[in-house]
Design an enzyme around this catalytic site. Structure first.
Site, short mmCIF file in Angstrom:
data_model
loop_
_atom_site.label_atom_id
_atom_site.label_comp_id
_atom_site.label_asym_id
_atom_site.label_seq_id
_atom_site.Cartn_x
_atom_site.Cartn_y
_atom_site.Cartn_z
N SER A 244 13.53 48.46 78.65
CA SER A 244 12.86 47.16 78.61
C SER A 244 11.56 47.34 77.85
CB SER A 244 12.55 46.70 80.04
OG SER A 244 11.67 45.60 80.04
N TYR B 211 9.89 48.40 88.72
CA TYR B 211 10.54 48.11 87.44
C TYR B 211 9.98 48.98 86.32
CZ TYR B 211 12.87 45.30 83.88
OH TYR B 211 13.68 44.89 82.85
N1 LIG Z 1 16.45 39.29 80.32
C1 LIG Z 1 15.34 39.91 80.01
O1 LIG Z 1 14.28 39.28 79.75
C2 LIG Z 1 15.31 41.42 79.93
C3 LIG Z 1 14.20 42.02 79.33
C4 LIG Z 1 14.16 43.42 79.27
C5 LIG Z 1 15.19 44.17 79.79
N2 LIG Z 1 16.24 43.55 80.37
C6 LIG Z 1 17.29 44.41 80.94
O2 LIG Z 1 18.57 43.88 80.70
C7 LIG Z 1 19.43 44.14 81.84
C8 LIG Z 1 19.99 42.87 82.46
O3 LIG Z 1 19.45 41.79 81.89
P1 LIG Z 1 20.26 40.45 81.50
O4 LIG Z 1 19.22 39.58 80.95
O5 LIG Z 1 21.48 40.75 80.75
O6 LIG Z 1 20.60 40.00 83.03
P2 LIG Z 1 21.68 39.04 83.69
O7 LIG Z 1 21.16 38.75 85.04
O8 LIG Z 1 22.01 37.91 82.78
O9 LIG Z 1 22.97 40.00 83.80
C9 LIG Z 1 22.97 41.15 84.58
C10 LIG Z 1 24.41 41.46 84.97
O10 LIG Z 1 24.42 42.73 85.63
C11 LIG Z 1 25.29 42.65 86.75
N3 LIG Z 1 24.90 43.64 87.75
C12 LIG Z 1 23.74 43.69 88.43
N4 LIG Z 1 23.77 44.72 89.28
C13 LIG Z 1 24.98 45.32 89.14
C14 LIG Z 1 25.60 46.44 89.76
N5 LIG Z 1 24.99 47.13 90.73
N6 LIG Z 1 26.85 46.79 89.37
C15 LIG Z 1 27.48 46.08 88.41
N7 LIG Z 1 26.94 45.01 87.80
C16 LIG Z 1 25.71 44.64 88.16
C17 LIG Z 1 25.11 41.22 87.25
O11 LIG Z 1 26.21 40.80 88.06
C18 LIG Z 1 24.99 40.44 85.94
O12 LIG Z 1 26.26 40.00 85.48
C19 LIG Z 1 18.57 44.92 82.83
O13 LIG Z 1 18.76 46.30 82.63
C20 LIG Z 1 17.17 44.50 82.45
O14 LIG Z 1 16.20 45.44 82.84
C21 LIG Z 1 16.32 42.19 80.46
#
Ligand SMILES: NC(=O)c1ccc[n+]([C@@H]2O[C@H](COP(=O)([O-])OP(=O)(O)OC[C@H]3O[C@@H](n4cnc5c(N)ncnc54)[C@H](O)[C@@H]3O)[C@@H](O)[C@H]2O)c1
Length: 253
Positions: A141, A154
């Site tokens: 991130s 985090y």
């Molecule tokens: N969206 C943002 O602004 C952002 C910014 C920086 C980093 N990230 C990183 O991206 C990743 C997720 O973000 P996103 O925006 O795609 O989120 P999101 O919430 O849209 O999707 C996350 C998915 O992960 C699945 N998940 C969560 N825990 C799980 C587990 N234990 N086993 C299997 N599946 C699991 C959830 O069911 C969901 O479908 C994270 O690693 C987060 O740190 C996101």
């Protein structure tokens, strides 16, 4: 198609960035195993890919459950004979400073954001070594290169993802395996709900993104997917151990 005949596993592919990354890999010819604990989300991603003419399957599991993870990876290998790409994407945020974060919340963050990446990489490694090729992408991130306020679980885990990525990259380059990290900035997905609650609601986060991100806006998941495609394909064939920050300039200032 730049990923023709590749087999990819994407964790957290049932929503948001992971879903967009899975879709772009499938568009480029990869068969994508959509790994998510949310069966509905995974089914939606698989349907989107198939409707667009691509190939995908779902793996319903909690990636922090070692036994399920091992069985899922073994099943992909048994069905397809190779695993070319692992995108460790599933992650979560637990809000709070040192005194606010429950120890259980810190452990949960570590288990999902770091340990599950470690386990999945460890489980695909024998196949990638035998192939003499493979790509692992770990989602960190912008909080892996910056420090947020009151987000100790985090930022600690996302910084650790970067250390682990660099270490793995150095250890496995000689086997033809590349390992890089992706650092998205603000992307408007369900993932940000805890941040939004902590900041005091939607208006507050919109103002924050406008003020703190030099480009003044959220990223679209499609913009992050382009970086994912770059890092998992031969377009980045001489890049390993690197961190790609895709954040509209937030980490610059
Ligand atoms: N969206 C943002 O602004 C952002 C910014 C920086 C980093 N990230 C990183 O991206 C990743 C997720 O973000 P996103 O925006 O795609 O989120 P999101 O919430 O849209 O999707 C996350 C998915 O992960 C699945 N998940 C969560 N825990 C799980 C587990 N234990 N086993 C299997 N599946 C699991 C959830 O069911 C969901 O479908 C994270 O690693 C987060 O740190 C996101």
């Amino acid at each position: 198609m730049i990923l023709k005949d590749k087999v990819a596993i994407v964790t957290g592919a049932g929503s948001g960035i992971g879903q967009a990354g899975a879709a772009i890999m499938a568009r480029e010819g990869a068969h994508v195993a959509v790994a998510d604990r949310n069966a509905e989300g995974a089914a939606e991603t698989v349907a989107q890919i198939r409707n667009a003419g691509g190939s995908a399957e779902s793996l319903i599991l909690d990636v922090t459950d070692d036994i399920s993870l091992e069985a899922a990876i073994a099943s992909v290998l048994a069905r397809h004979g190779h695993i070319d790409i692992l995108h460790n994407h599933a992650g979560a945020q637990v809000a709070g400073d040192l005194e606010q974060v429950a120890v259980e919340g810190f452990d949960r963050s570590w288990g999902l954001n770091v340990r599950a990446h470690f386990m999945a990489a460890r489980l695909v490694m024998p196949a990638m070594k035998a192939q003499g090729a493979g790509v692992i992408l770990n989602t960190s991130s912008s909080s892996g290169v910056l420090y947020d306020r009151e987000m100790i679980a985090y930022t600690t885990t996302k910084h650790a993802v970067i250390a682990m990525t660099r270490q793995m990259a150095g250890d496995y380059a000689r086997f033809g395996i590349r390992v890089n990290a992706l650092c998205p900035g603000w992307v408007d997905t369900p993932f940000n709900s805890p941040f939004i609650a902590q900041m005091g609601g939607r208006a507050a986060i919109e103002a924050y993104v406008r003020d703190k991100v030099p480009m003044g806006r959220w990223a679209d998941v499609g913009e992050i997917a382009e970086s994912i495609l770059f890092l998992v394909s031969d377009r980045s064939s001489y890049i390993t151990g690197q961190i790609l920050v895709v954040d509209g300039g937030e980490a610059v200032v």
